[in-house]
Design a protein around this motif. Structure first.
Motif, PDB file in Angstrom:
ATOM      1  N   ALA A  60      -3.432 -12.372  27.859  1.00  0.00           N
ATOM      2  CA  ALA A  60      -3.897 -11.574  26.720  1.00  0.00           C
ATOM      3  C   ALA A  60      -3.190 -10.234  26.725  1.00  0.00           C
ATOM      4  N   ALA A  61      -2.910  -9.748  25.510  1.00  0.00           N
ATOM      5  CA  ALA A  61      -2.283  -8.433  25.374  1.00  0.00           C
ATOM      6  C   ALA A  61      -3.308  -7.343  25.664  1.00  0.00           C
ATOM      7  N   VAL A  62      -2.845  -6.290  26.278  1.00  0.00           N
ATOM      8  CA  VAL A  62      -3.715  -5.136  26.543  1.00  0.00           C
ATOM      9  C   VAL A  62      -3.767  -4.260  25.301  1.00  0.00           C
TER      10      VAL A  62
ATOM     11  N   SER B  30      -6.648  -2.272  32.169  1.00  0.00           N
ATOM     12  CA  SER B  30      -5.289  -2.156  32.696  1.00  0.00           C
ATOM     13  C   SER B  30      -4.448  -1.283  31.783  1.00  0.00           C
ATOM     14  N   ASP B  31      -3.434  -0.629  32.374  1.00  0.00           N
ATOM     15  CA  ASP B  31      -2.471   0.128  31.578  1.00  0.00           C
ATOM     16  C   ASP B  31      -1.191  -0.665  31.358  1.00  0.00           C
ATOM     17  N   ALA B  32      -1.218  -1.963  31.730  1.00  0.00           N
ATOM     18  CA  ALA B  32      -0.034  -2.800  31.576  1.00  0.00           C
ATOM     19  C   ALA B  32       0.089  -3.278  30.131  1.00  0.00           C
ATOM     20  N   GLU B  33       1.087  -4.117  29.872  1.00  0.00           N
ATOM     21  CA  GLU B  33       1.278  -4.671  28.533  1.00  0.00           C
ATOM     22  C   GLU B  33       0.448  -5.924  28.328  1.00  0.00           C
TER      23      GLU B  33
ATOM     24  N   ALA C  57      -6.989 -11.479  38.217  1.00  0.00           N
ATOM     25  CA  ALA C  57      -6.310 -10.866  37.074  1.00  0.00           C
ATOM     26  C   ALA C  57      -4.989 -10.292  37.551  1.00  0.00           C
ATOM     27  N   ILE C  58      -3.902 -10.615  36.843  1.00  0.00           N
ATOM     28  CA  ILE C  58      -2.560 -10.128  37.183  1.00  0.00           C
ATOM     29  C   ILE C  58      -2.049  -9.315  35.999  1.00  0.00           C
ATOM     30  N   ALA C  59      -1.757  -8.054  36.225  1.00  0.00           N
ATOM     31  CA  ALA C  59      -1.241  -7.177  35.178  1.00  0.00           C
ATOM     32  C   ALA C  59       0.282  -7.156  35.233  1.00  0.00           C
ATOM     33  N   ARG C  60       0.903  -7.175  34.041  1.00  0.00           N
ATOM     34  CA  ARG C  60       2.368  -7.179  33.980  1.00  0.00           C
ATOM     35  C   ARG C  60       2.860  -6.218  32.895  1.00  0.00           C
TER      36      ARG C  60
ATOM     37  N   ILE D 129      -4.176   7.217  36.179  1.00  0.00           N
ATOM     38  CA  ILE D 129      -4.172   7.398  37.635  1.00  0.00           C
ATOM     39  C   ILE D 129      -4.565   6.112  38.359  1.00  0.00           C
ATOM     40  N   ARG D 130      -4.656   4.992  37.622  1.00  0.00           N
ATOM     41  CA  ARG D 130      -4.980   3.707  38.235  1.00  0.00           C
ATOM     42  C   ARG D 130      -4.052   2.640  37.683  1.00  0.00           C
ATOM     43  N   THR D 131      -3.407   1.899  38.569  1.00  0.00           N
ATOM     44  CA  THR D 131      -2.539   0.800  38.138  1.00  0.00           C
ATOM     45  C   THR D 131      -3.148  -0.561  38.456  1.00  0.00           C
ATOM     46  N   GLU D 132      -4.048  -0.630  39.432  1.00  0.00           N
ATOM     47  CA  GLU D 132      -4.681  -1.904  39.768  1.00  0.00           C
ATOM     48  C   GLU D 132      -5.631  -2.318  38.647  1.00  0.00           C
ATOM     49  N   PRO D 133      -5.528  -3.542  38.148  1.00  0.00           N
ATOM     50  CA  PRO D 133      -6.446  -3.982  37.089  1.00  0.00           C
ATOM     51  C   PRO D 133      -7.870  -4.097  37.613  1.00  0.00           C
TER      52      PRO D 133
END
Length: 819
Positions: free
Chosen positions: A653-655, A636-639, A681-684, A588-592
């Protein structure tokens, strides 16, 4: 019957002598209820209660209040309703015993009629005590609301009206009101009972009136069915509330009694295919356990404190709480109804086998049925109430006696409220160890230490555990499982129709637990220990370094440790870093979220319990030399996550994998050097940015600043103002490595109810007007005493002063009554 607040005008003192029936006025303190008399006692490193209570001592307290009984009350029914007195309460009217309640969590009524002196001043005395009777901080005294009820002998008894919604669809809902009428007069009475249903906008949508005849000394239950068209459903995302108003009128048309009951229209269904469905929609419970205290206020269940707790828990992503390990307050349930938070309400921590020297196991066999009826009667009309739990880690589970008691409790709950499922929070390890103790005759060490050890979940899924817990799980509708998630895969095979809920779990294992919750439809959710930090059980969630002078003894941390420190939210209501990680894992959260390990501790060994989290803060305002090594985690839920320091990339760094290649769900870890400025921090995901966040160092002078959560208040003792005092720069960045000793004064119609830093090992009292900040923060809690302007001023020794103005007003419809 209409409840009127009886919270003001009390005095409290500590009983010192055996024959001290009348307390000296010199030793009494004026208080407004709810009030916890234990909170301001001097903590004792040698207290017999030890770390369980946060080193608060035992106490025997006396609350007193004088009030006048008008002559006309001689023809009325007069009683006091206590929502909770901790514990072994004895209530006296003019020196005569009128009520007793061993349980500290059970609501009860004191009937005053036999000893009231009409047209005269009467004296109420409430005695209570706490002594080695719990595994956590309980408080002592009248810590929940008290209500005066004056009504006709022919009336609707308290908590006997039951509202149910047996049939609900998109276009029509059936609302059934079962109303009990009692005739306390000498003659049969014939009356009219009218019920009106009002929708969330206050519009009357259904009305019914029926005659009722009640013989003297008897009661009658009247059932009226209403049909509500186009019902507006109560849900966690739209907590819409209806209201039933009930009027009892005599043969002349005069109103004899009246009450209003809030309720919600919603459906709950459980099955192993769809799991839990709320209004036809499958819902997974993002749950957390809570204790009953309110941190700086002690155990005092002041309405605004309970409502604020619910608001902040819901804002942190939880959609459910478990009241561990006792029935929660009415104020808390009211707040859950309004905010949209589901509740697993729990009955008890013990049945017939004690966990502490003087707990309720001593009286359980005699009082359980009365306590159960009072608990359910006060809760069953709340739409937020999802299910009942009849116990927590009951020691005798696996023995024949527990099978008898468990079935007895479950069936009594169903008889009192057949509309909700029943669970029992079973710890399989308890049953297995109990069998080992019975065979070997010795206690296998501290239980929490054993529970914290690796492999305990595997023990919980052993063949022995399966056999010993099977009947306990079969007695209830939902199998409650504590700390044994290894059962989820197993039970899907052994018991495919068993519906499961994780009633208690280690907070840092959510990444593994939630995958299992989502994998199995019959696993309806998970409840972490805990959603909100609590007093007592000191140091359960503590993490410590090798050079810590206050190293714990087993699971117990030495004085001055005060709180559990396992909370997702601290005792001041501040979300901890793990809270944001949980949101990421829940999806329910996308912002790192950036969590920085203390650079002063870089490279040092940190020992954790299974309830601990990393020693991190979301800050880049460290008082360390430039170039100091520091570990940075990004949730983060990103890659992958990229870090920028002052606009320059310092790596990606990998999540899900830490720097040593060890899986860490939803965390990317970096080892970098501290340089003041901006950390981004930038999540991608698949190369596309999904979110970013930034932290900043301090810029400019540090000052003490005051910020109130609300500046307009209602002039009632159930109201509170929360004022945050913070050391920060002009941009609001907290100076986490700086501290100040701050004095707080309050001018105007209000008092300083509490002052707290939330420091887990704080030795400064909540009840004083001076406190030291912790990690840049301090919280002042203000309680109104009337209407007018209130000035809250804070003066620090190093970083200046700050103030805030509050406006306290009377509300037009303010009556001091409770629906």
């Amino acid at each position: 019957m209409i409840r009127q607040s009886f919270n003001e005008g009390w005095k409290v003192a500590f009983k010192q002598h055996l024959f001290e029936a009348v307390i000296s006025p010199a030793s009494q303190v004026d208080v407004v209820l709810p009030y916890d008399a234990m909170r301001d006692l001097v903590r004792d490193p040698d207290s017999a209660n030890g770390s369980h209570s946060g080193y608060f001592p035992s106490a025997h307290v006396v609350y007193e209040k004088s009030f006048e009984a008008p002559a006309e009350w001689a023809q009325r029914t007069v009683l006091l309703e206590f929502e909770g007195v901790y514990r072994d309460a004895m209530v006296y009217l003019n020196g005569n015993l009128v009520a007793q309640r061993p349980s500290g969590y059970s609501p009860f009524v004191a009937h005053l009629d036999p000893y009231l002196e009409f047209g005269a001043v009467n004296r109420i005395r409430v005695e209570s005590r706490a002594h080695q009777d719990s595994r956590w901080y309980t408080g002592v005294g009248v810590y929940r609301n008290v209500w005066l009820v004056v009504g006709d002998p022919f009336h609707i008894p308290l908590d006997t009206t039951v509202i149910t919604t047996p049939e609900v669809d998109e276009h029509l809902a059936t609302v059934t009101a079962a109303v009990t009428v009692f005739n306390g007069t000498r003659h049969s009475r014939v009356a009219t009972l009218l019920t009106r249903v009002f929708d969330p906008n206050g519009v009357a949508v259904s009305t019914r009136a029926v005659p009722v005849t009640v013989p003297p000394g008897d009661s009658a239950t009247v059932r009226m069915r209403h049909w509500v068209r186009e019902p507006q459903l109560w849900d966690v995302d739209s907590p819409l509330l209806y209201r039933v108003e009930t009027t009892l009128s005599d043969s002349d048309g005069q109103t004899v009694d009246f009450e209003a009951t809030r309720f919600g229209i919603r459906t709950i269904r459980l099955d192993p295919v769809h799991g839990l469905r709320l209004n036809g929609r499958t819902v997974k419970l993002r749950g957390g356990c809570i204790h009953h205290d309110n941190g700086p206020l002690g155990a005092a269940a002041i309405d605004r404190a309970e409502h604020r707790k619910v608001e902040l828990i819901r804002a942190a992503g939880f959609n459910a709480v478990r009241s561990a390990h006792n029935g929660t307050s009415r104020a808390f349930l009211d707040a859950c109804d309004r905010v949209g938070l589901l509740v697993m309400d729990e009955f008890a921590d013990v049945w017939t086998e004690a966990k502490t020297s003087f707990d309720t196991a001593l009286t359980f066999a005699d009082w359980w049925k009365r306590d159960l009826a009072a608990w359910i009667g006060s809760a069953r009309n709340h739409p937020s109430l999802l299910m009942y739990s009849i116990g927590n880690e009951i020691l005798e589970i696996g023995r024949p006696g527990a099978a008898v008691w468990g079935r007895r409790l479950a069936e009594e709950v169903r008889a009192l409220d057949p509309t909700r499922p029943v669970t029992n929070a079973v710890n399989s390890l308890v049953s297995v160890l109990d069998g080992a103790v019975n065979r070997q005759g010795d206690l296998p060490g501290d239980f929490n230490s054993l529970l914290s050890a690796e492999g305990t979940s595997t023990i919980g899924s052993s063949e022995t555990a399966t056999r010993l817990t099977e009947e306990a799980h079969a007695q209830v509708d939902v199998a409650g499982i504590n700390y044994a998630e290894s059962r989820y895969d197993l039970d899907a095979t052994l018991f495919p129709d068993r519906i499961i809920v994780g009633t208690e779990s280690f907070p840092g294992r959510l990444d593994q637990l939630w995958a299992l919750v989502e994998k199995h439809p019959q696993v309806i959710g998970d409840f972490a220990w805990t959603a909100w930090d609590h007093l007592g059980e000191a140091g359960t969630g503590r993490a410590y370094y090798d050079d810590d002078p206050l190293r714990p003894r087993g699971m117990a941390s030495p004085y001055p440790w005060l709180v559990s420190h396992a909370g997702t939210i601290d005792i001041n209501g501040i979300r901890q870093p793990i809270s944001y990680w949980r949101e990421v894992v829940w999806g329910i959260r996308t912002e790192p979220y950036i969590a920085v390990h203390r650079p002063q501790r870089f490279g040092q060994n940190l020992t954790r319990t299974r309830w601990s989290w990393d020693d991190v803060l979301s800050s880049w305002a460290w008082d360390v030399p430039t170039g100091s090594p520091v570990t940075v985690d990004v949730y983060s839920d990103a890659e992958e996550v990229e870090l920028l320091l002052n606009g320059h990339s310092i790596g990606t760094a990998a999540v899900g994998i830490d720097d040593k290649g060890i899986p860490r769900g939803c965390i990317a870890r970096f080892e970098i050097q501290f340089v003041p400025g901006e950390l981004v921090a930038i999540a991608r995901r698949r190369g596309a940015e999904t979110g970013r966040t930034a932290l900043h160092s301090l810029h400019g002078a540090t000052k003490l600043r005051a910020r109130a959560e609300a500046v307009r208040l209602i002039a009632t003792p159930s109201e509170l103002a929360y004022v945050h005092l913070e050391l920060c720069d002009d941009a609001g960045t907290l100076a986490i490595d700086r501290a100040d000793l701050v004095r707080v004064t309050v001018e105007g119609p209000a008092t300083l109810a509490a002052l707290s830093s939330a420091k887990p090992d704080d030795d400064m009292a909540f009840g004083g007007d001076v406190h030291r900040t912790f990690e840049g923060r301090l919280l002042a809690i203000i309680r109104p005493t009337g209407a007018g302007e209130v000035q809250v001023r804070a003066v620090g020794e190093r970083w200046g002063s700050a103030s805030v103005s509050l406006q306290v007003e009377f509300r037009d419809d303010q009556r001091g009554e409770r629906e």
